[in-house]
Each structure stands twice: as structure tokens, then as C-alpha cells.
Design a protein around this motif. Structure first.
Motif, PDB file in Angstrom:
ATOM      1  N   PRO A  38      21.236  47.893  72.418  1.00  0.00           N
ATOM      2  CA  PRO A  38      20.801  46.620  72.612  1.00  0.00           C
ATOM      3  C   PRO A  38      20.665  45.884  73.706  1.00  0.00           C
ATOM      4  O   PRO A  38      20.500  46.559  74.775  1.00  0.00           O
ATOM      5  CB  PRO A  38      22.537  46.099  72.338  1.00  0.00           C
ATOM      6  CG  PRO A  38      23.363  47.062  73.018  1.00  0.00           C
ATOM      7  CD  PRO A  38      22.700  48.446  72.812  1.00  0.00           C
ATOM      8  N   LEU A  39      19.827  44.911  73.615  1.00  0.00           N
ATOM      9  CA  LEU A  39      19.554  44.130  74.689  1.00  0.00           C
ATOM     10  C   LEU A  39      19.698  42.698  74.661  1.00  0.00           C
ATOM     11  O   LEU A  39      19.349  41.805  73.518  1.00  0.00           O
ATOM     12  CB  LEU A  39      17.948  44.368  74.609  1.00  0.00           C
ATOM     13  CG  LEU A  39      17.182  43.212  75.653  1.00  0.00           C
ATOM     14  CD1 LEU A  39      17.392  43.919  77.212  1.00  0.00           C
ATOM     15  CD2 LEU A  39      15.624  43.365  75.608  1.00  0.00           C
ATOM     16  N   ASP A  40      20.228  42.084  75.624  1.00  0.00           N
ATOM     17  CA  ASP A  40      20.874  40.692  75.882  1.00  0.00           C
ATOM     18  C   ASP A  40      19.304  39.964  76.102  1.00  0.00           C
ATOM     19  O   ASP A  40      18.752  40.255  77.289  1.00  0.00           O
ATOM     20  CB  ASP A  40      21.565  40.387  76.873  1.00  0.00           C
ATOM     21  CG  ASP A  40      22.001  39.027  77.011  1.00  0.00           C
ATOM     22  OD1 ASP A  40      21.270  38.175  76.289  1.00  0.00           O
ATOM     23  OD2 ASP A  40      22.888  38.585  77.829  1.00  0.00           O
ATOM     24  N   GLU A  41      18.763  39.084  75.382  1.00  0.00           N
ATOM     25  CA  GLU A  41      17.449  38.560  75.406  1.00  0.00           C
ATOM     26  C   GLU A  41      17.343  37.824  76.824  1.00  0.00           C
ATOM     27  O   GLU A  41      16.429  37.348  77.151  1.00  0.00           O
ATOM     28  CB  GLU A  41      17.237  37.719  74.259  1.00  0.00           C
ATOM     29  CG  GLU A  41      16.949  38.502  72.856  1.00  0.00           C
ATOM     30  CD  GLU A  41      15.522  39.229  73.372  1.00  0.00           C
ATOM     31  OE1 GLU A  41      14.639  38.947  73.704  1.00  0.00           O
ATOM     32  OE2 GLU A  41      15.593  40.378  72.760  1.00  0.00           O
ATOM     33  N   THR A  42      18.512  37.264  77.111  1.00  0.00           N
ATOM     34  CA  THR A  42      18.480  36.191  78.423  1.00  0.00           C
ATOM     35  C   THR A  42      18.109  36.950  79.440  1.00  0.00           C
ATOM     36  O   THR A  42      17.634  36.606  80.470  1.00  0.00           O
ATOM     37  CB  THR A  42      19.808  35.665  78.421  1.00  0.00           C
ATOM     38  OG1 THR A  42      20.938  37.029  78.787  1.00  0.00           O
ATOM     39  CG2 THR A  42      20.369  34.880  77.305  1.00  0.00           C
TER      40      THR A  42
END
Length: 327
Positions: A38-42
Motif C-alpha cells: 500500500p501507499l498513503d497518497e499523502t
């Protein structure tokens, strides 16, 4: 354009990659991250494209065939000038077979298995995320061109927040994102440390703590930081520039033990082992609290080469291109 492969397992690899990607973007480079997990878009650097790879991991870890095939397909389609692989011999080999110059992150420790050494030989350049001379045996064993660029931290560019000197000294323990681990060991450490006068202990993560995606305020409040021996956690802890207690986790190839061993020669960093027992670790924490109260900093931020490390890594990657490396 530059491609970057990283797996977001345990967060440490992603925390190392993102500052370097930001440094590449600052230098006008177009960057695409090929990501497993996953990747936190922030936290995605502005203007950076992300391609999500299938999480096809074989038993025992590593990079699965579907992951490698998708990455190779992207390389063939996009034609990057260079490809940075963060610590995966299998992906290094797969990428190099496409003809693109590969830069690979070198792990410390005792790896002398053929897949690891073959991955090192296949890379045009190797990045060691530690200060020069910290891991001489690892560098010699790799046999390639290693650039030792210092510890890479996501907090390098963050301004420190002022500490409230009127409160009691605070110990901050970076205990990982997973709610598993040696909780009985650390409960015993905290109990004994309390008996020794350590009044305030903040757990970040682990079974007994609260995970903070951004623990910078907690690190800034610390008078002593306790951490494992992971490269990202050590670099992040070093940014606080307070006395440290480092207790390396158990890893198959001794990566954390190797990092801890390199820290033993740095004043202000107390290195302990699980085998020392919780009482001895608690006494080390108490001694570091006393060191902090005397006004000493750890000096580890400068000694571990934090400032400018991401930029130095970016320069290694952006100067390793099709134009500079023979096919």
C-alpha cells in the motif's frame, strides 16, 4: 526518466525510498515508483507516478515471478534511463536482463549467498545507506562500486520542534508498526527502568503502544530514543540527535546486528542485545537518561551522515544512465 522498485513491507524500505525520490524530483528527474504494497497518497512526492505491482511473494519472502514479470513489462514499455532497486537481488537481476542500468541498495550483514552476490555483480552501482567505513566487510564482499552515502531519513528536512525542559525526561521507544514482538521483554524493561527512576516512557507502535504514521513530534519530545537496528529506524532516531539505546532485532542475515555493531563506536549510542536481558537494557536506558540530563547530544546525526544523504543517493542514481553504463 528513472524507475524505482520498492516493497512496502514493514515500512522501512518505503521510508528510505521516498526522500530519495523527492531529491530526484528536485533535480528535475521524472520518476515512477514500482510498488508492492500500500501507499498513503499523502506521502507521495508531487509529480511522481506510482505503478502497483502484484504482491506475488514466494514462501520465505523475496520477489515472486508475477511481480518481476510486471516490472520487466513496465521497463520494456517505459524505457527508463536507470532503474533503482531497493534491496532485492531477484528484481535487480530481472531488471538488468532488460539492458537498463541498475542501481541497487546494499544491505549490511553477513550475506554471502550466490543470489545476493550475483545481484551485486549485476548492478552498475550499489548504494550503502550508512556513513563511509561503517561496514567495510559488507562493502568488500559486494565486490562492486559501492557509494556509501549516509543514513537516509524521511525527517532530514523537518525542523526540530522545541522540547519542554520543564517536564521530566522522556524515553521514546520506536517499536514498529506490527502489533507483535517481544512484548514481555519490553514490559520487563519498562518496569525496571521505572524502578530506576525513568518516569516517562512512550511506546510508539508494538503491542503496548500506539502507532504513529508520523512520529516526528514524538521524536522531538524525546530525551532518549530506544530503537531496533533497522536502517530506517536508526536514521529516523538519529535525526533527534539525543542519546540512543539500540537493541537489534533478530534477522536471518544479521542486518540489524551489523548496523548495531557499526553504532557501537559512536559516543551517545548504547548498543545492547536481547541476550543481555531486560534488566541490563533498563540500566542502559537509565544511563542514557543521565547522559541527556547532563546536556549531551548523541552526535549521531552528524556521525551517521544524515544531512544530505538523500541528495547523495539521488546523484548516484541520476548519473547511472544508459549514456554512462555500457550495455
Amino acid at each position: 526518466m528513472i524507475g524505482v522498485y520498492v516493497h512496502n513491507r514493514g515500512r522501512g524500505h518505503l521510508h528510505r525510498v521516498l526522500p530519495v525520490v523527492s531529491a530526484l524530483r528536485d533535480r528535475g528527474e521524472e520518476v515512477t515508483i514500482l510498488l508492492v504494497g500500500p501507499l498513503d497518497e499523502t506521502v507521495r512526492p508531487p509529480g511522481t507516478r506510482v505503478v502497483h505491482l502484484p504482491a506475488d511473494e514466494p514462501v520465505g519472502g523475496g520477489v515472486g515471478l508475477a511481480t518481476r514479470l510486471r516490472a520487466v513489462s513496465w521497463i520494456e514499455e517505459a524505457g527508463p534511463e536507470a532503474f533503482w532497486v531497493d534491496s532485492s537481488p531477484a528484481m535487480t537481476l530481472a531488471a538488468r536482463m532488460t539492458g537498463v542500468p541498475v542501481v541497487s541498495t546494499l544491505q549490511p550483514g553477513g550475506r554471502d549467498d550466490e543470489p545476493h552476490l550475483l545481484g551485486c555483480r549485476s548492478a552498475a552501482r550499489l548504494i550503502g545507506a550508512w556513513p563511509p567505513g561503517a561496514h567495510r566487510e559488507t562493502v568488500a564482499r559486494a565486490g562492486g562500486h559501492v557509494s556509501e552515502i549516509g543514513g537516509v531519513s524521511r525527517f532530514e528536512r523537518r525542523d526540530p520542534e522545541p522540547r519542554d525542559r520543564r517536564r521530566v525526561p522522556r524515553v521514546v521507544h520506536l517499536n514498529g508498526a506490527a502489533e507483535v514482538g517481544d512484548h514481555r521483554f519490553w514490559r520487563a524493561v519498562r518496569t525496571t527502568a521505572g524502578d530506576l527512576g525513568v518516569a516517562e516512557w512512550l511506546e510508539v507502535g508494538g503491542p503496548d503502544g500506539v502507532w504513529h504514521e508520523d512520529p516526528w513530534p514524538e521524536l522531538c519530545s524525546a530525551d532518549v530514543v530506544v530503537t531496533g537496528g533497522g536502517q530506517a529506524s536508526v536514521a529516523d532516531a538519529a535525526c533527534a540527535d539525543v542519546p540512543l539505546v539500540v537493541v537489534p532485532g533478530r534477522r536471518e542475515h544479521g542486518e540489524q546486528d551489523a548496523t548495531a555493531g557499526a553504532l557501537e563506536e559512536i559516543p551517545g549510542a548504547a548498543v545492547m542485545r536481547y541476550g543481555d536481558g531486560p534488566t541490563a537494557v533498563a540500566h542502559a536506558v537509565s544511563a542514557q537518561v543521565d547522559r541527556s540530563l547532563s546536556g549531551e547530544t548523541s552526535g549521531i546525526r552528524a556521525r551517521w551522515g544524515i544531512d544530505g544523504a538523500a541528495a547523495r543517493a539521488a546523484e548516484v542514481i541520476r548519473t547511472t544512465t544508459r549514456a554512462t553504463v555500457p550495455g
